[in-house]
Design a protein around this motif. Structure first.
Motif, PDB file in Angstrom:
ATOM      1  N   ALA A  41       7.262  -3.236   1.301  1.00 32.07           N
ATOM      2  CA  ALA A  41       6.299  -2.915   0.098  1.00 32.07           C
ATOM      3  C   ALA A  41       5.427  -1.913   0.779  1.00 32.07           C
ATOM      4  O   ALA A  41       5.069  -0.611   0.153  1.00 32.07           O
ATOM      5  CB  ALA A  41       5.015  -3.956   0.475  1.00 32.07           C
ATOM      6  N   VAL A  42       5.319  -1.437   1.884  1.00 35.54           N
ATOM      7  CA  VAL A  42       4.045  -0.312   2.912  1.00 35.54           C
ATOM      8  C   VAL A  42       4.268   0.812   2.300  1.00 35.54           C
ATOM      9  O   VAL A  42       4.561   1.692   1.971  1.00 35.54           O
ATOM     10  CB  VAL A  42       4.390  -0.736   4.137  1.00 35.54           C
ATOM     11  N   CYS A  43       6.311   0.673   2.167  1.00 36.78           N
ATOM     12  CA  CYS A  43       7.131   1.873   2.354  1.00 36.78           C
ATOM     13  C   CYS A  43       7.136   2.379   1.079  1.00 36.78           C
ATOM     14  O   CYS A  43       7.024   3.763   0.419  1.00 36.78           O
ATOM     15  CB  CYS A  43       8.635   1.902   2.690  1.00 36.78           C
ATOM     16  N   SER A  44       7.294   1.532  -0.263  1.00 36.80           N
ATOM     17  CA  SER A  44       7.270   1.630  -1.049  1.00 36.80           C
ATOM     18  C   SER A  44       6.045   2.146  -1.744  1.00 36.80           C
ATOM     19  O   SER A  44       5.956   2.794  -2.764  1.00 36.80           O
ATOM     20  CB  SER A  44       7.756   0.452  -1.976  1.00 36.80           C
ATOM     21  N   ASP A  45       5.265   1.671  -1.289  1.00 36.87           N
ATOM     22  CA  ASP A  45       3.421   2.357  -1.691  1.00 36.87           C
ATOM     23  C   ASP A  45       2.593   3.242  -0.456  1.00 36.87           C
ATOM     24  O   ASP A  45       1.522   2.822  -0.704  1.00 36.87           O
ATOM     25  CB  ASP A  45       2.950   1.947  -2.615  1.00 36.87           C
ATOM     26  N   TYR A  46       2.993   3.916  -0.540  1.00 35.70           N
ATOM     27  CA  TYR A  46       2.422   4.841   1.306  1.00 35.70           C
ATOM     28  C   TYR A  46       1.242   4.654   0.711  1.00 35.70           C
ATOM     29  O   TYR A  46       0.207   4.749   2.251  1.00 35.70           O
ATOM     30  CB  TYR A  46       3.359   5.107   2.192  1.00 35.70           C
ATOM     31  N   ILE A  47       0.642   5.044   0.490  1.00 33.70           N
ATOM     32  CA  ILE A  47      -0.168   5.511  -0.502  1.00 33.70           C
ATOM     33  C   ILE A  47      -1.321   4.519  -0.410  1.00 33.70           C
ATOM     34  O   ILE A  47      -2.693   4.318  -0.310  1.00 33.70           O
ATOM     35  CB  ILE A  47      -0.410   6.036  -1.698  1.00 33.70           C
ATOM     36  N   ALA A  48      -1.267   3.400  -1.154  1.00 32.18           N
ATOM     37  CA  ALA A  48      -1.556   1.907  -1.289  1.00 32.18           C
ATOM     38  C   ALA A  48      -1.865   1.875  -0.286  1.00 32.18           C
ATOM     39  O   ALA A  48      -3.147   1.220   0.554  1.00 32.18           O
ATOM     40  CB  ALA A  48      -0.842   1.179  -1.918  1.00 32.18           C
ATOM     41  N   TYR A  49      -1.634   1.900   0.549  1.00 30.06           N
ATOM     42  CA  TYR A  49      -1.401   1.495   2.400  1.00 30.06           C
ATOM     43  C   TYR A  49      -2.475   2.220   3.054  1.00 30.06           C
ATOM     44  O   TYR A  49      -3.377   1.768   3.539  1.00 30.06           O
ATOM     45  CB  TYR A  49       0.236   1.425   3.249  1.00 30.06           C
ATOM     46  N   SER A 108       8.644   2.244   8.213  1.00 28.08           N
ATOM     47  CA  SER A 108       6.946   1.734   7.853  1.00 28.08           C
ATOM     48  C   SER A 108       6.406   1.929   9.258  1.00 28.08           C
ATOM     49  O   SER A 108       5.142   2.086   9.336  1.00 28.08           O
ATOM     50  CB  SER A 108       7.242  -0.205   7.954  1.00 28.08           C
ATOM     51  N   GLY A 109       6.878   2.028  10.237  1.00 31.40           N
ATOM     52  CA  GLY A 109       6.359   2.891  11.680  1.00 31.40           C
ATOM     53  C   GLY A 109       5.586   4.562  11.255  1.00 31.40           C
ATOM     54  O   GLY A 109       4.961   4.711  12.043  1.00 31.40           O
ATOM     55  N   MET A 110       6.378   4.993  10.757  1.00 31.38           N
ATOM     56  CA  MET A 110       6.078   5.904  10.109  1.00 31.38           C
ATOM     57  C   MET A 110       4.308   6.175   9.555  1.00 31.38           C
ATOM     58  O   MET A 110       3.539   7.017   9.656  1.00 31.38           O
ATOM     59  CB  MET A 110       6.801   7.032   9.016  1.00 31.38           C
ATOM     60  N   ILE A 111       4.008   5.133   9.039  1.00 33.91           N
ATOM     61  CA  ILE A 111       2.609   4.745   7.613  1.00 33.91           C
ATOM     62  C   ILE A 111       2.088   4.523   8.406  1.00 33.91           C
ATOM     63  O   ILE A 111       1.029   4.671   8.283  1.00 33.91           O
ATOM     64  CB  ILE A 111       3.515   4.357   6.570  1.00 33.91           C
TER      65      ILE A 111
END
Ligand code: SF4
Ligand code: SF4
Lengths: 446, 403
Positions: free
Chosen positions: B17-25, B206-209
């Motif tokens: 979920a983090v990866c699919s919408d990193y902006i939201a995270y 996800s570790g990139m975000i």
């Protein structure tokens, strides 16, 4: 009397005669390269900036392999090299300059002894692409483009990693700080010092690899001639601001090779003195480059070597004088005041950094506006170069800046050395549309 | 499904979920913490410096959205990543970052960065370019200088001093997370866990975000849950995935590969092993350690965006195949990726010489023709299966390496 439009002679440009001598000098240069092995000469293959005075001062032959790729494309002889590179595995979307030259490297490697080979289907013909002599060393000096740097890394591998390779790294002139501008600011000075230090290392490398002593007097002498030639070239470029212009961008394309890699000597100075004299003569005698100059343009992007003559005619037919160009006017020792012939390294470093593709987009746009002002231009033709991301970078931003400044712009699709990427019809339609827009604008102004 | 599998799936879904919408995270993180977020570009950014300044470093990700507004700034013949990040900047999505920083030098990436600067005039878009030639002392000195400059600029942007202790702390936490992920790679390689390529990518990407502390906690939780995760049972064709710089391949592509009867046992993708390959030294001056990390990464997993005479990607790949027992390689190349196109023939030459089966797949931002790929993938799997069968019966006849 009715005129048959099909047979009506097309008004073509009146090209400079003096540049023909450059063609001879360049052909002689390549002949010297081709015969290097039989003379037992050491040959350096290099790409990128004009580091040839350094080779001249160490007494070895310098082969600008990238220029050889351009030459093949300009002579429409790039086919065998590109076929070879495709066979070797290079994708068609890869920089066609690199592809062509790496194709030559594969050919040179395959036939290092005999030096000339025949390709299937071309029996009996000497393949120019196969005439490059194998190198004794590599120097990479490519600013502004990661592909340019990587290219020699690959050549080095093609020759089994057995030959010495030296690389110069250049930072992109990005302009982080508020004082950064074209040849101004601390970043510029720092980058120049960084590159200077690398040139000194290159000299050490050349001494080490060749076992010769670097001849500083020779460097001073050749830089003296190069500075003189560069000064003459810049003065002649300025003269083309005249209306109508006495010479076009396409004449200047013919003068790239001499200023880019011929030896710094009296012949080079004489060549540019002759070019300048011819331009002065044309101005004095009202001889224009085009019989009916109606529009004045800049050409942005890297050259499209397979189509130089064709493009020159295409614009001339429509009375378009292409006067300036990023490739011709903002490159090749074009700021000679930066050169100190008695202490040339820093000025050389500065010019290497000033590769026209080593600027940020704003600088590209600003230089374009500067040229538009000094040459009184109506518009800009952008060559969107399919396989050269470096020349394409920032073009759309520069186009927006030009439009905001009231210039007309058009983009055409082409490539640096792969003719298959041309879209003739698009060029025609867009050129017509741009010229109509200029006419409309003029009528509105009148 | 076992409780362990459930636990793993829940954790990985969170990461997906983090990866699919990193902006939201990033938005959520900023709201929660009230702190700054810095967008950074791949592939060599020393994120520890941003973390030490108290801000969130986030590798700007490719978006699934079609490129529209960005077309006014960048041509079509650029890689998916450079087009997508330019487009996101043009759509003002990246304005949520307080600044954008980059250190890499790929020509397409720099073009995109410049376009982003033009599209985001209210944000600092900063390039501290590291030389890509790794062989010279001058490059080492230059990276030193650039690191100092980065530190200064990040301090200005965040208003916080970057102290050596804070850098060391960031190094420690990121190393720990990297080590866990590398252990997961080792378990997958050994067949001890049946983790799909889609899941593995979510773990790395996800570790990139994510916030470093939250990520580390999640990795600890994941590793614990994986202790009871089922191992691999069948003898599927084992493949190594190679390449794909800067951005994540579409997970559907991984699913397709697996559906064709193969399993991914290892990779050197940027959103894979390449990203976690190298730790930063925890002793000595942390700034020097970050500099050395830059050079060491290219030794550990060579990358064709760097120029290094002594680092050979193909040599690394042969060793990696030896280590994992992979039967073949899928080379994933982002269309228009110059550094990859330029190096590909060197890889091909080696695979052909060594008899390694391989398949080149070019990916694009929009319109990955999965069904057309299926046939080629099936042919690769078939080729390898035939080889295995021939080897099992003592024959050694199949020399083909590509399909
Ligand atoms: S600048 Fe253009 S032509 Fe030169 S190496 Fe780079 S991509 Fe090729
Ligand atoms: S390395 Fe390849 S994927 Fe990354 S920005 Fe450059 S061209 Fe794109």
């Amino acid at each position: 009397m009715s005129v048959d439009l099909k047979t009506k002679p097309v008004a073509l440009s009146n090209r400079l005669k003096s540049t023909r001598a450059g063609g001879k000098l360049v052909a002689d240069y390549w002949d010297r390269i081709f015969t290097a092995p039989e003379r037992g000469a050491t040959v350096a293959w290099y790409n990128g900036a004009a580091i040839n005075p350094l080779f001249q001062a160490i007494g070895i032959e310098w082969c600008h392999t990238e220029a050889f790729g351009a030459r093949l494309a300009a002579m429409h002889l790039e086919g065998p090299a590109q076929e070879m590179s495709e066979e070797y595995g290079y994708n068609r979307e890869l920089c066609s300059y690199a592809r062509t030259t790496l194709g030559c490297a594969v050919l040179a490697k395959r036939d290092g002894q005999a030096n000339e080979i025949e390709l299937a289907g071309m029996e009996g013909e000497k393949v120019l692409a196969s005439r490059l002599p194998p190198p004794n060393l590599f120097v990479n000096a490519y600013a502004g483009c990661s592909t340019g740097q990587q290219w020699d890394e690959i050549s080095y591998r093609l020759f089994d990693k057995e030959l010495p390779l030296f690389k110069i790294s250049y930072p992109l002139l990005w302009g982080n700080q508020p004082d950064a501008a074209y040849i101004q600011g601390e970043e510029w000075e720092e980058a120049s010092r960084y590159v200077s230090a690398q040139i000194l290392k290159l000299i050490e490398f050349l001494e080490h690899v060749t076992g010769r002593k670097f001849n500083w007097d020779q460097l001073h002498e050749s830089m003296h001639y190069i500075k003189q030639a560069a000064q003459l070239r810049v003065e002649a470029l300025e003269l083309c601001a005249a209306r109508p212009t006495p010479a076009t961008f396409f004449d200047w394309v013919a003068s790239i090779a001499p200023i880019n890699f011929l030896p710094g000597d009296e012949k080079l100075v004489q060549y540019f003195a002759d070019v300048k004299a011819e331009i002065e003569d044309r101005i004095a005698n009202d001889i224009p480059a085009l019989p009916n100059e109606k529009y004045r343009m800049a050409f942005d992007g890297i050259m499209n070597w397979n189509k130089v003559g064709w493009l020159a005619d295409k614009f001339a037919e429509r009375d378009v004088a292409v006067i300036s160009g990023r490739y011709t006017h903002t490159s090749f020792w074009h700021e000679p005041q930066l050169l100190d012939e008695n202490d040339p390294i820093l000025g050389m470093a500065k010019h290497y950094l000033l590769c026209p593709f080593n600027h940020n987009a704003r600088t590209v746009g600003n230089r374009l506006l500067h040229d538009a002002e000094r040459f009184g231009l109506d518009g800009v033709v952008f060559h969107s170069t399919r396989t050269c991301r470096s020349a394409s970078n920032g073009q759309l931003i520069a186009a927006q800046m030009a439009q905001q400044a009231g210039l007309q712009t058009m983009i055409f699709d082409g490539d640096v050395a792969d003719v298959s990427f041309y879209k003739d019809a698009i060029l025609d339609t867009r050129l017509e549309a741009m010229l109509e827009a200029i006419d409309l604008h003029r009528r509105a102004g009148a | 499904m076992t409780a362990a599998t459930d636990r793993v799936n829940i954790i990985v879904s969170r990461l997906e979920a983090v990866c699919s919408d990193y902006i939201a995270y990033v938005k959520g993180w900023k709201e929660r913490t009230g702190r700054k977020a810095v967008g950074v570009l791949p592939m060599n950014f020393p994120v520890e410096l941003v973390q030490a300044a108290g801000a969130l470093p986030v590798f700007v990700q490719e978006s699934d959205e079609p490129v529209t507004d960005g077309r006014n700034l960048i041509y079509e013949y650029y890689c998916a990543y450079s087009k997508s990040i330019t487009d996101q900047a043009a759509k003002q999505w990246l304005d949520l970052f307080d600044g954008i920083f980059a250190v890499d030098h790929c020509v397409a990436l720099l073009g995109a960065l410049d376009a982003m600067r033009f599209a985001m005039p209210s944000r600092l878009v900063y390039l501290a370019q590291f030389p890509a030639s790794m062989d010279e002392q001058a490059s080492v000195d230059e990276v030193d200088k650039r690191m100092r400059e980065l530190r200064r600029e990040l301090e200005k942007l965040t208003g916080a001093a970057i102290l050596p202790e804070a850098i060391s702390e960031a190094i420690r936490s990121r190393n720990e997370a990297r080590q866990i992920v590398r252990r997961l790679f080792a378990l997958r390689r050994d067949g001890a866990i049946n983790l799909s390529a889609r899941m593995m990518q979510a773990v790395v990407q996800s570790g990139m975000i994510m916030d470093a502390a939250e990520y580390l906690e999640t990795m600890l939780e994941l590793e614990a849950a994986l202790a009871d995760f089922p191992p691999v049972h069948d003898r599927k064709v084992k493949l190594h995935l190679s390449g794909h710089f800067c951005h994540a391949p579409r997970p559907e592509l991984f699913d397709m590969i697996e559906q064709c009867g193969a399993m991914i046992v290892d990779d050197d993708l940027y959103t894979g092993y390449r990203f976690v390959s190298t730790d930063v030294a925890e002793t000595g001056d942390p700034a020097i350690a970050l500099r050395d990390w830059y050079f060491q990464r290219n030794v550990n997993v060579p990358c064709s965006t760097r120029a290094q005479k002594t680092a050979d990607w193909e040599g690394y790949l042969l060793q990696a195949l030896e280590r994992s027992g992979a039967d073949g390689v899928i080379i994933l190349m982002a269309k228009f990726c110059e550094p990859h196109m330029l190096y590909y023939p060197e890889l091909r030459k080696t695979f052909r010489a060594q008899g390694v089966p391989y398949l080149l797949i070019e990916t694009e931002h929009e319109g990955l023709a999965l069904e057309m790929l299926r046939t080629r993938l099936e042919s690769l799997v078939e080729l390898i299966s035939k080889r295995r069968a021939a080897e099992a019966s003592g024959q050694s006849g199949i020399k083909e390496t590509s399909v």
